[in-house]
Write an enzyme that holds these catalytic residues in place. Structure first.
Site, PDB file in Angstrom:
ATOM      1  N   CYS A 214      17.606  55.926   1.000  1.00  0.00           N
ATOM      2  CA  CYS A 214      17.435  54.553   0.536  1.00  0.00           C
ATOM      3  C   CYS A 214      18.688  54.208  -0.258  1.00  0.00           C
ATOM      4  CB  CYS A 214      16.167  54.517  -0.306  1.00  0.00           C
ATOM      5  SG  CYS A 214      16.133  53.355  -1.629  1.00  0.00           S
ATOM      6  N   HIS A 215      18.947  52.926  -0.409  1.00  0.00           N
ATOM      7  CA  HIS A 215      20.171  52.512  -1.081  1.00  0.00           C
ATOM      8  C   HIS A 215      20.283  53.059  -2.502  1.00  0.00           C
ATOM      9  CE1 HIS A 215      23.258  49.759   0.519  1.00  0.00           C
ATOM     10  NE2 HIS A 215      23.768  50.028  -0.667  1.00  0.00           N
ATOM     11  N   THR A 216      19.136  53.307  -3.116  1.00  0.00           N
ATOM     12  CA  THR A 216      19.163  53.829  -4.487  1.00  0.00           C
ATOM     13  C   THR A 216      19.843  55.203  -4.524  1.00  0.00           C
ATOM     14  OG1 THR A 216      17.037  52.752  -4.694  1.00  0.00           O
ATOM     15  CG2 THR A 216      17.697  54.144  -6.514  1.00  0.00           C
TER      16      THR A 216
ATOM     17  N   HIS B  71      14.396  60.517  -2.549  1.00  0.00           N
ATOM     18  CA  HIS B  71      13.082  60.215  -3.138  1.00  0.00           C
ATOM     19  C   HIS B  71      12.050  59.724  -2.134  1.00  0.00           C
ATOM     20  CE1 HIS B  71      15.256  56.464  -3.198  1.00  0.00           C
ATOM     21  NE2 HIS B  71      14.116  55.826  -3.334  1.00  0.00           N
ATOM     22  N   GLU B  72      12.432  59.558  -0.879  1.00  0.00           N
ATOM     23  CA  GLU B  72      11.410  59.194   0.113  1.00  0.00           C
ATOM     24  C   GLU B  72      11.178  60.420   0.949  1.00  0.00           C
ATOM     25  OE1 GLU B  72      13.456  55.051   1.429  1.00  0.00           O
ATOM     26  OE2 GLU B  72      12.321  56.214   2.854  1.00  0.00           O
TER      27      GLU B  72
ATOM     28  N   CYS C  12      -0.098  58.986 -14.543  1.00  0.00           N
ATOM     29  CA  CYS C  12      -0.600  60.099 -15.356  1.00  0.00           C
ATOM     30  C   CYS C  12      -2.121  60.049 -15.473  1.00  0.00           C
ATOM     31  CB  CYS C  12       0.050  60.089 -16.737  1.00  0.00           C
ATOM     32  SG  CYS C  12      -0.591  58.806 -17.846  1.00  0.00           S
TER      33      CYS C  12
ATOM     34  N   CYS D 216      -2.624  57.038 -19.630  1.00  0.00           N
ATOM     35  CA  CYS D 216      -1.983  56.066 -20.529  1.00  0.00           C
ATOM     36  C   CYS D 216      -2.654  54.690 -20.376  1.00  0.00           C
ATOM     37  CB  CYS D 216      -0.486  55.976 -20.229  1.00  0.00           C
ATOM     38  SG  CYS D 216      -0.115  55.091 -18.712  1.00  0.00           S
TER      39      CYS D 216
ATOM     40  N   CYS E 254      -2.224  53.250 -16.907  1.00  0.00           N
ATOM     41  CA  CYS E 254      -3.012  53.916 -15.873  1.00  0.00           C
ATOM     42  C   CYS E 254      -4.496  53.580 -16.028  1.00  0.00           C
ATOM     43  CB  CYS E 254      -2.797  55.426 -15.907  1.00  0.00           C
ATOM     44  SG  CYS E 254      -1.188  55.902 -15.247  1.00  0.00           S
TER      45      CYS E 254
ATOM     46  N   CYS F 246       2.900  53.180 -15.248  1.00  0.00           N
ATOM     47  CA  CYS F 246       2.561  54.335 -16.092  1.00  0.00           C
ATOM     48  C   CYS F 246       3.607  54.569 -17.195  1.00  0.00           C
ATOM     49  CB  CYS F 246       2.468  55.571 -15.200  1.00  0.00           C
ATOM     50  SG  CYS F 246       2.209  57.098 -16.110  1.00  0.00           S
TER      51      CYS F 246
ATOM     52  N   ARG G 182       6.701  56.416 -15.268  1.00  0.00           N
ATOM     53  CA  ARG G 182       7.369  55.274 -14.650  1.00  0.00           C
ATOM     54  C   ARG G 182       8.808  55.672 -14.294  1.00  0.00           C
ATOM     55  NH1 ARG G 182       7.562  50.090 -18.308  1.00  0.00           N
ATOM     56  NH2 ARG G 182       5.458  50.851 -18.661  1.00  0.00           N
TER      57      ARG G 182
ATOM     58  N   CYS H  29       8.729  55.355  -0.436  1.00  0.00           N
ATOM     59  CA  CYS H  29       9.647  54.371  -1.022  1.00  0.00           C
ATOM     60  C   CYS H  29       9.774  53.303   0.004  1.00  0.00           C
ATOM     61  CB  CYS H  29      11.006  54.956  -1.358  1.00  0.00           C
ATOM     62  SG  CYS H  29      12.167  53.658  -1.788  1.00  0.00           S
TER      63      CYS H  29
ATOM     64  N   ARG I 168      15.933  52.105   8.563  1.00  0.00           N
ATOM     65  CA  ARG I 168      15.620  53.403   7.969  1.00  0.00           C
ATOM     66  C   ARG I 168      16.089  54.546   8.859  1.00  0.00           C
ATOM     67  NH1 ARG I 168      15.811  52.721   3.886  1.00  0.00           N
ATOM     68  NH2 ARG I 168      14.505  53.292   2.154  1.00  0.00           N
TER      69      ARG I 168
HETATM   70 ZN    ZN Z   1       0.104  56.684 -17.014  1.00  0.00          ZN
END
Ligand code: ZN
Ligand code: NAD
Length: 410
Positions: free
Chosen positions: A47-49, A72-73, A102, A105, A108, A116, A120, A180, A403
Site C-alpha cells: 500500500c502507498h503507506t 501491513h496488509e 483492545c 478502553c 472500544c 482504540c 490505534r 488495509c 493492488r
Molecule cells: Zn481500545
C-alpha cells in the site's frame, strides 16, 4: 515439530535504508511475548503507506527507523501465541490490522467508535507495546517493526488486539486486501507526513483502506435500496465506496473526478454515470442537484480536497441527505458552507477505517465476501512472488493497477 517458544529463522524483506530496494534475507523472529501472537504470513500486499515510510517521507527526519520490516496488509495463520492470549490459537487464520481493538478502553467500549486508545494506528512505534523491544533481529541487531504488523516477513509478531480471526475457508490471497486494502495517492501521504511529524495530530494518522471507502457507504451513509449515491474521487478508496453502494443496491451511483482517465477503470465498479466538474461552468453540486431532482440521497467524499468536501455536502438532498468525508485534508485546511444547509436537514459526517472495529467487524466482512455479496477480486490487478517484492514497489510508484498481491511461498 512445533516451533513454539523458539526463535524462527525465516526470510524477510528488510528496508535497510530510505529508498533503497528491499533486501530479502534471513532474519530471526523471537517468540511472541505477553498478549502477542506469531503469525506465518501467506500473502501480503503493498500500500502507498509502506512506500511512503520506505522513502522515509512519513518518518521523523531526526530519527528515521531503519532497518525496518514494512508491510501491513496480509493474511496468515497463527504459529504460536504468547502469555495471556486466549482469543486466538495455533492454526487460526488471521488478518493482521494496522489499527487495533483492545476491547477495554472507552473507545472500544463505545458502540459508536473504532478508535482504540491503546492500539490505534501509530507510525512512530518501532518496537512491541509490551516491552518496547523488537521481535526481529539480524545477527543480534534489532530490526524495527512497522504499524505493529511488519508483514513483509514469512513470520511476524503482532499484538493480539491487531489480528482479526477469520473463517479458515476464506481464500487468504483475496481477503487479505481487507486488512488495509487500497492504495493511496500522494495527497494522503503528505498528510501523513504532517500528522506524524507535527505532534498536534499525532494520533490522527490514517492508513489507506478499502474498508474506509466501503464502510463509509455501508456503515455511515447507509443508502437505502434504490437510493442514489455520489462518489467524489475515483481512486481505490472511492472505488471501494462505490462497491459499498452496489452492495446496498443503490440504483444510481454517480462518479465525480477531475481526472477523466479514472472513468474507464471505474466502469467495472458499478457506476451508472460520471461527472467531471471541469466540463461544467457551474459548481458540480448544482449539476448533481439538477441530474437527481434536488440532490442525491448520500455522497461519499474520497479525495482529500476541501472543495470536493463542500460539493459533497451541498449536493445531498435536503430533508434526508447524508454526506460522509473519507479524504484526509492537508493540515491547515478549512472549509466554509452556509449553516442553512444544516438547518435544511442535511447531515455531514466523517469516518476512520469505515467505522469498522477491526477485530469485531472484519470477520463479518469476510463472510460477506464468502457469500459473494462483496467483490474483492476486481481490486487485485497484479501478483508477484516474495522474492520480486521490489516489483510491487515499481508498480505502485508508476501508478499501475490497484493492488499487487505478494505470494510468500512462491
Ligand atoms: Zn481500545
Ligand atoms: P487517489 O489519489 O488515488 O484518488 C483521489 C481522486 O480524487 C483522484 O482521482 C483525483 O483526481 C480526485 N480528486 C481530487 N480532487 C478532486 C475534486 N476536487 N473533485 C473531484 N475529484 C477530485 O486517493 P485514494 O487512495 O483513493 O484515497 C482517497 C482519500 O481517502 C485520500 O485523501 C486518503 O487520504 C483518504 N483515506 C481516508 C481514510 C479514512 O479512514 N478516513 C482511509 C484511507 C484513505
Amino acid at each position: 515439530m512445533s516451533t513454539a517458544g523458539q526463535v524462527i529463522r525465516c526470510k524477510a524483506a528488510v528496508a535497510w535504508e530510505a529508498g533503497k530496494p528491499l533486501s530479502v534475507e534471513e532474519v530471526e523472529v523471537a517468540p511472541p511475548q505477553k498478549n502477542e501472537v506469531r503469525v506465518k504470513i501467506h500473502f501480503t500486499s503493498l500500500c502507498h503507506t509502506d512506500v511512503y515510510f520506505w522513502e522515509a517521507k512519513g518518518q521523523n527526519p531526526l530519527f528515521p527507523l531503519f532497518p525496518r520490516i514494512l508491510g501491513h496488509e496480509a493474511g496468515g495463520v497463527v504459529e504460536s501465541v504468547g502469555e495471556g492470549v486466549t482469543d486466538v490459537q495455533l492454526g487460526d487464520h488471521v488478518l493482521p490490522i494496522f489499527t487495533g481493538e483492545c476491547k477495554e478502553c472507552p473507545h472500544c467500549l463505545s458502540e459508536a467508535s473504532n478508535m482504540c486508545d491503546l492500539l490505534r494506528i501509530n507510525t512512530e512505534r518501532g518496537g512491541m507495546l509490551h516491552d518496547g523491544k523488537t521481535r526481529f533481529s539480524k545477527d543480534g541487531k534489532p530490526i524495527y517493526h512497522f504499524l505493529g504488523t511488519s508483514t513483509f516477513s514469512e513470520y511476524t509478531v503482532v499484538h493480539v488486539g491487531q489480528v482479526a480471526k477469520i473463517n479458515p475457508e476464506a481464500p487468504l490471497d483475496k481477503v487479505c486486501v481487507l486488512s488495509c486494502g487500497m492504495s493511496t495517492g500522494p495527497d494522503f501521504t503528505t498528510t501523513l507526513l504532517f500528522f506524524s511529524i507535527l505532534d498536534t495530530y499525532e494520533h490522527m494518522t490514517y492508513s489507506s483502506s478499502l474498508l474506509a471507502g466501503f464502510g463509509a457507504t455501508v456503515n455511515v451513509a447507509k443508502p437505502k435500496k434504490g437510493g442514489s449515491v455520489a462518489v467524489f474521487g475515483l481512486g481505490a478508496v472511492g472505488l471501494a465506496a462505490a462497491e459499498g453502494a452496489r452492495v446496498c443496491e443503490a440504483s444510481r451511483i454517480i462518479g465525480i473526478d477531475l481526472n477523466p482517465n479514472r472513468f474507464e477503470e471505474a466502469k467495472k465498479f458499478g457506476f451508472t454515470e460520471f461527472v467531471n466538474p471541469k466540463d461544467h461552468n457551474k459548481p458540480v453540486q448544482e449539476v448533481i442537484a439538477e441530474m437527481t431532482g434536488g440532490g442525491v440521497d448520500c455522497s461519499i467524499e474520497c479525495t482529500g480536497s476541501t472543495q470536493a468536501m463542500v460539493s459533497a455536502f451541498e449536493c445531498v438532498h435536503d430533508g434526508w441527505g447524508v454526506a460522509v468525508l473519507v479524504g484526509v485534508p492537508s493540515r491547515d485546511d478549512s472549509f466554509k458552507t452556509h449553516p442553512i444547509n444544516f438547518l435544511n436537514e442535511r447531515t455531514l459526517r466523517g469516518t476512520f477505517f469505515g467505522n469498522y472495529k477491526p477485530l469485531s467487524d472484519i470477520p463479518g466482512v469476510v463472510e460477506k465476501y464468502m457469500k459473494k455479496e462483496l467483490e474483492l477480486d476486481k481490486f487485485i490487478t497484479h501478483s508477484v512472488p516474495f522474492l520480486d517484492i521490489n516489483k510491487a514497489f515499481e508498480y505502485m510508484l508508476q501508478g499501475e493497477g490497484l493492488r499487487c498481491m505478494i505470494r510468500m511461498d512462491a
